[in-house]
Design a protein around this motif. Structure first.
Motif, PDB file in Angstrom:
ATOM      1  N   ALA A 276      39.096  25.561  52.793  1.00 37.80           N
ATOM      2  CA  ALA A 276      37.919  25.239  53.604  1.00 37.80           C
ATOM      3  C   ALA A 276      37.937  26.034  54.905  1.00 37.80           C
ATOM      4  N   ILE A 277      36.877  26.798  55.116  1.00 47.29           N
ATOM      5  CA  ILE A 277      36.764  27.600  56.335  1.00 47.29           C
ATOM      6  C   ILE A 277      35.550  27.096  57.104  1.00 47.29           C
ATOM      7  N   SER A 278      35.780  26.644  58.325  1.00 43.46           N
ATOM      8  CA  SER A 278      34.626  26.162  59.079  1.00 43.46           C
ATOM      9  C   SER A 278      33.944  27.344  59.749  1.00 43.46           C
ATOM     10  N   LEU A 279      32.643  27.262  59.795  1.00 43.97           N
ATOM     11  CA  LEU A 279      31.866  28.363  60.354  1.00 43.97           C
ATOM     12  C   LEU A 279      31.434  27.992  61.759  1.00 43.97           C
ATOM     13  N   ARG A 280      31.373  28.974  62.614  1.00 45.16           N
ATOM     14  CA  ARG A 280      31.024  28.690  64.016  1.00 45.16           C
ATOM     15  C   ARG A 280      29.623  28.128  64.143  1.00 45.16           C
ATOM     16  N   LEU A 284      30.716  24.523  56.507  1.00 42.70           N
ATOM     17  CA  LEU A 284      31.921  25.187  56.043  1.00 42.70           C
ATOM     18  C   LEU A 284      31.699  25.800  54.668  1.00 42.70           C
ATOM     19  N   VAL A 285      32.522  26.769  54.355  1.00 43.23           N
ATOM     20  CA  VAL A 285      32.504  27.348  53.014  1.00 43.23           C
ATOM     21  C   VAL A 285      33.911  27.233  52.458  1.00 43.23           C
ATOM     22  N   ILE A 286      33.995  27.154  51.140  1.00 41.37           N
ATOM     23  CA  ILE A 286      35.311  26.999  50.513  1.00 41.37           C
ATOM     24  C   ILE A 286      35.522  28.082  49.465  1.00 41.37           C
ATOM     25  N   PRO A 287      35.807  29.293  49.918  1.00 38.00           N
ATOM     26  CA  PRO A 287      36.105  30.331  48.930  1.00 38.00           C
ATOM     27  C   PRO A 287      37.497  30.109  48.337  1.00 38.00           C
ATOM     28  N   ALA A 288      37.723  30.650  47.155  1.00 33.68           N
ATOM     29  CA  ALA A 288      39.011  30.414  46.487  1.00 33.68           C
ATOM     30  C   ALA A 288      39.818  31.692  46.339  1.00 33.68           C
ATOM     31  N   ILE A 289      41.126  31.528  46.446  1.00 38.17           N
ATOM     32  CA  ILE A 289      42.043  32.611  46.092  1.00 38.17           C
ATOM     33  C   ILE A 289      42.391  32.374  44.624  1.00 38.17           C
ATOM     34  N   MET A 290      41.983  33.305  43.792  1.00 38.62           N
ATOM     35  CA  MET A 290      42.129  33.134  42.357  1.00 38.62           C
ATOM     36  C   MET A 290      43.583  33.340  41.925  1.00 38.62           C
ATOM     37  N   GLY A 302      46.750  39.410  52.196  1.00 37.23           N
ATOM     38  CA  GLY A 302      45.664  40.387  52.236  1.00 37.23           C
ATOM     39  C   GLY A 302      44.325  39.785  51.833  1.00 37.23           C
ATOM     40  N   GLU A 303      44.345  39.022  50.753  1.00 31.78           N
ATOM     41  CA  GLU A 303      43.098  38.441  50.269  1.00 31.78           C
ATOM     42  C   GLU A 303      42.546  37.406  51.241  1.00 31.78           C
ATOM     43  N   PHE A 304      43.463  36.664  51.844  1.00 32.97           N
ATOM     44  CA  PHE A 304      43.043  35.607  52.757  1.00 32.97           C
ATOM     45  C   PHE A 304      42.335  36.199  53.981  1.00 32.97           C
ATOM     46  N   VAL A 305      42.951  37.224  54.561  1.00 30.83           N
ATOM     47  CA  VAL A 305      42.360  37.864  55.737  1.00 30.83           C
ATOM     48  C   VAL A 305      40.968  38.401  55.395  1.00 30.83           C
ATOM     49  N   ASP A 306      40.893  39.060  54.255  1.00 34.51           N
ATOM     50  CA  ASP A 306      39.633  39.649  53.819  1.00 34.51           C
ATOM     51  C   ASP A 306      38.574  38.554  53.584  1.00 34.51           C
ATOM     52  N   MET A 307      39.030  37.458  52.997  1.00 38.33           N
ATOM     53  CA  MET A 307      38.125  36.361  52.667  1.00 38.33           C
ATOM     54  C   MET A 307      37.567  35.698  53.926  1.00 38.33           C
ATOM     55  N   ILE A 308      38.449  35.515  54.917  1.00 39.35           N
ATOM     56  CA  ILE A 308      38.013  34.888  56.168  1.00 39.35           C
ATOM     57  C   ILE A 308      36.956  35.762  56.843  1.00 39.35           C
ATOM     58  N   MET A 309      37.212  37.051  56.879  1.00 41.92           N
ATOM     59  CA  MET A 309      36.262  37.971  57.508  1.00 41.92           C
ATOM     60  C   MET A 309      34.912  37.867  56.817  1.00 41.92           C
ATOM     61  N   ARG A 310      34.951  37.874  55.502  1.00 39.96           N
ATOM     62  CA  ARG A 310      33.695  37.858  54.760  1.00 39.96           C
ATOM     63  C   ARG A 310      33.014  36.492  54.855  1.00 39.96           C
ATOM     64  N   ALA A 311      33.810  35.436  54.943  1.00 41.96           N
ATOM     65  CA  ALA A 311      33.214  34.103  55.075  1.00 41.96           C
ATOM     66  C   ALA A 311      32.412  34.034  56.365  1.00 41.96           C
ATOM     67  N   ARG A 312      32.955  34.640  57.403  1.00 38.94           N
ATOM     68  CA  ARG A 312      32.282  34.561  58.702  1.00 38.94           C
ATOM     69  C   ARG A 312      31.128  35.550  58.795  1.00 38.94           C
ATOM     70  N   ASP A 313      31.274  36.705  58.162  1.00 46.99           N
ATOM     71  CA  ASP A 313      30.205  37.714  58.222  1.00 46.99           C
ATOM     72  C   ASP A 313      29.133  37.469  57.168  1.00 46.99           C
ATOM     73  N   GLY A 314      29.434  36.616  56.194  1.00 42.91           N
ATOM     74  CA  GLY A 314      28.454  36.334  55.160  1.00 42.91           C
ATOM     75  C   GLY A 314      28.463  37.322  54.024  1.00 42.91           C
ATOM     76  N   HIS A 315      29.594  37.604  53.454  1.00 43.37           N
ATOM     77  CA  HIS A 315      29.628  38.468  52.277  1.00 43.37           C
ATOM     78  C   HIS A 315      30.546  37.904  51.206  1.00 43.37           C
ATOM     79  N   LEU A 316      30.517  36.595  51.046  1.00 44.18           N
ATOM     80  CA  LEU A 316      31.354  36.021  50.001  1.00 44.18           C
ATOM     81  C   LEU A 316      30.718  36.296  48.650  1.00 44.18           C
ATOM     82  N   LYS A 317      31.586  36.325  47.640  1.00 44.72           N
ATOM     83  CA  LYS A 317      31.084  36.587  46.293  1.00 44.72           C
ATOM     84  C   LYS A 317      30.924  35.267  45.550  1.00 44.72           C
ATOM     85  N   SER A 318      29.970  35.239  44.673  1.00 42.90           N
ATOM     86  CA  SER A 318      29.645  33.981  44.005  1.00 42.90           C
ATOM     87  C   SER A 318      30.852  33.387  43.295  1.00 42.90           C
TER      88      SER A 318
END
Lengths: 406, 82
Positions: A276-280, A284-290, A302-318
């Motif tokens: 669970a990543i809370s958004l400013r 919140l969004v809950i992307p998963a590490i597969m 690596g994946e976590f850092v990338d995922m957090i960045m994208r969660a906040r910038d709005g580029h998560l994948k379905s």
């Protein structure tokens, strides 16, 4: 001839409005092209096409609300037709992609799993672990060469095969669709989506809660020494350790990793840890590490850092936001001490981590000051009992006492 | 680079992770995480940004101390000139 259907971006999603087409009939598209934009509870999302061909028809009209799974466009995929005539045993990379597609297209996870299982029904000789790994990595066992006696396939054979098949491509790059969550549009709709899911959870899931205090000294000391040799960018942060520890503990107590659907628990083979990543801007969004249990801590980092960045910038994948088999919520360094989370249906468990704080702690025969973290487990009592939950908590603690093995 | 320049760099990266915050109200010794509600991941992202722009690495034993504008500015002053 391929049909492009309204994608499902979560169990709560029923439909979405097509706001815009970016293509016209006659346009030639290739895999990865963005062909339109849909408005969902998760904000505006760019929809990507996952086959090559010519758009022959746009069935959905701009402004129209379309149900999940309904055909939105027809694509004449000449390339796809050619492929169909080829023998099934194609290249290894192809095999992985095809399986992914099968999984994605399966509207319910159950169906997708069944497909994967069918695939393995040729029953090549393989160890049970190898079979599990093969399912997680979506590898066709009949294509793997075993290194054991009489060609028995072991875990390492499957992993080597998957690695080779994957080549330079990461799993994520194979994903057919990517979504774009617009920061401006998100909060209100997202709040409603959260409200819906959490209300459903609270009214349907009989939660039970367990909590354990975990001595984090060993883990934090290990982190400090590991980070001493790393640059800022490569730092390992506590949440990364927690994700890996939960994934490893779940391999020993898999009962908590799965879904409650059709009045029964379905344990999932792949361990996909939602975080669970809370958004400013709220929500919140809950992307998963597969397949987090299969990945090294370094990969997870690596994946976590990338995922957090994208969660906040709005580029998560379905796929990332619809695949979690269990959720972690971590309150971080300034949060409360404990969190009793609400399970995200149809999952059957949620692991909560409070802030790490210094406390008096019995160390052998004396009292010392230790960094202590309270871990909680919210379990779905229909799926598991406190006994299973307790075993998980014990395994989780063990994992965190041996960070060097994570 | 002057102190003002360092502050500009720090604030630029702070703004990236906390775009809605009024950075002029932040006092030099305020704990940035607490006052701007920045979590450890955002803090990490900010520090990576600063470290890359300034071409300085931040050692593990310093990382935990860099909590305020002043602390980061002083660290940069020493690291860049040293």
């Amino acid at each position: 001839m391929g049909e492009f259907k309204m994608p499902s971006l979560g169990s709560q999603m029923i439909d979405a409005k097509l706001t815009q087409w970016f293509v016209e009939p006659g346009d030639i598209v290739k895999k990865g092209d963005i062909i339109g934009e849909i408005d969902t509870e998760k904000g505006l999302i760019d929809i990507e096409v996952f086959e090559e061909g010519t758009i022959t028809e746009l069935c959905a009209k701009e402004g129209e609300t379309i149900a999940v799974g309904s055909v939105m466009a027809v694509i004449d995929g000449q390339k796809e037709n050619k492929e169909k005539t080829k023998p099934k045993a194609e290249t290894k990379a192809k095999e992985v992609t095809t399986t992914k597609k099968a999984k994605k297209n399966g509207e319910q996870k159950g169906k997708a799993e069944a497909k994967v299982k069918e695939r393995g029904s040729a029953r090549p000789k393989a160890s049970p672990l190898a079979r599990r790994v093969a399912e997680d990595l979506q590898v066709d066992l009949s294509k793997v060469e075993g290194s054991g006696p009489e060609g028995t396939i072991h875990k390492k054979d499957v992993e080597a095969f998957a690695q080779e098949a994957k080549g330079e491509e990461t799993f994520e790059k194979e994903i057919e669709m990517a979504e774009h969550i617009s920061a401006e549009e998100a909060p209100k709709n997202m709040r409603q989506a959260i409200a819906k899911a959490m209300s459903q959870s609270n009214s349907e899931i009989p939660h039970y809660y367990l909590e354990s205090e975990i001595d984090m000294k060993v883990a934090l000391d290990w982190l400090e020494s590991a980070n001493g040799k790393r640059s800022v960018k490569e730092r390992i942060l506590p949440p990364m350790l927690l994700i890996k520890a939960v994934a490893n503990a779940l391999t020993e107590v898999p009962e908590l990793n799965g879904f409650w659907t059709d009045e029964a628990v379905h344990i999932e083979e792949g361990i996909h840890i939602g975080f669970a990543i809370s958004l400013r801007q709220g929500g919140l969004v809950i992307p998963a590490i597969m397949n987090a249990d299969m990945k090294s801590l370094e990969q997870i980092r690596g994946e976590f850092v990338d995922m957090i960045m994208r969660a906040r910038d709005g580029h998560l994948k379905s796929r990332e936001i619809s695949s979690a088999t269990i959720t972690i919520t971590s309150l971080g360094e300034r949060g409360a001490e404990k969190v009793y989370g609400v399970i995200y249906p149809p999952q059957v468990a949620l692991v909560g981590f409070g802030r790490i704080s210094h406390k008096p702690w019995a160390v052998e025969e004396t009292i010392g000051i230790r960094p202590v973290m309270t871990a909680t487990l919210s379990g779905d009592h229909r799926a598991t009992d406190g006994h299973t939950g307790s075993r998980f908590m014990e395994k989780l603690n063990e994992q965190l006492q041996h960070p060097e093995d994570l | 680079m002057s102190n003002t320049d360092y502050l500009k760099v720090i604030k630029k990266h702070l703004h990236r992770v906390a775009p809605e915050a009024d950075l002029d109200k932040v006092k030099p010794t305020d704990d940035l995480g607490a006052i701007l509600d920045i979590d450890s991941m955002d803090f990490y992202n900010m520090m990576v940004g600063i470290s890359e722009e300034m071409h300085v690495d931040i050692p593990e034993d310093e990382y935990g101390k860099l909590r305020s504008l002043k602390a980061i500015k002083d660290f940069l002053g020493n690291a860049v000139s040293g």
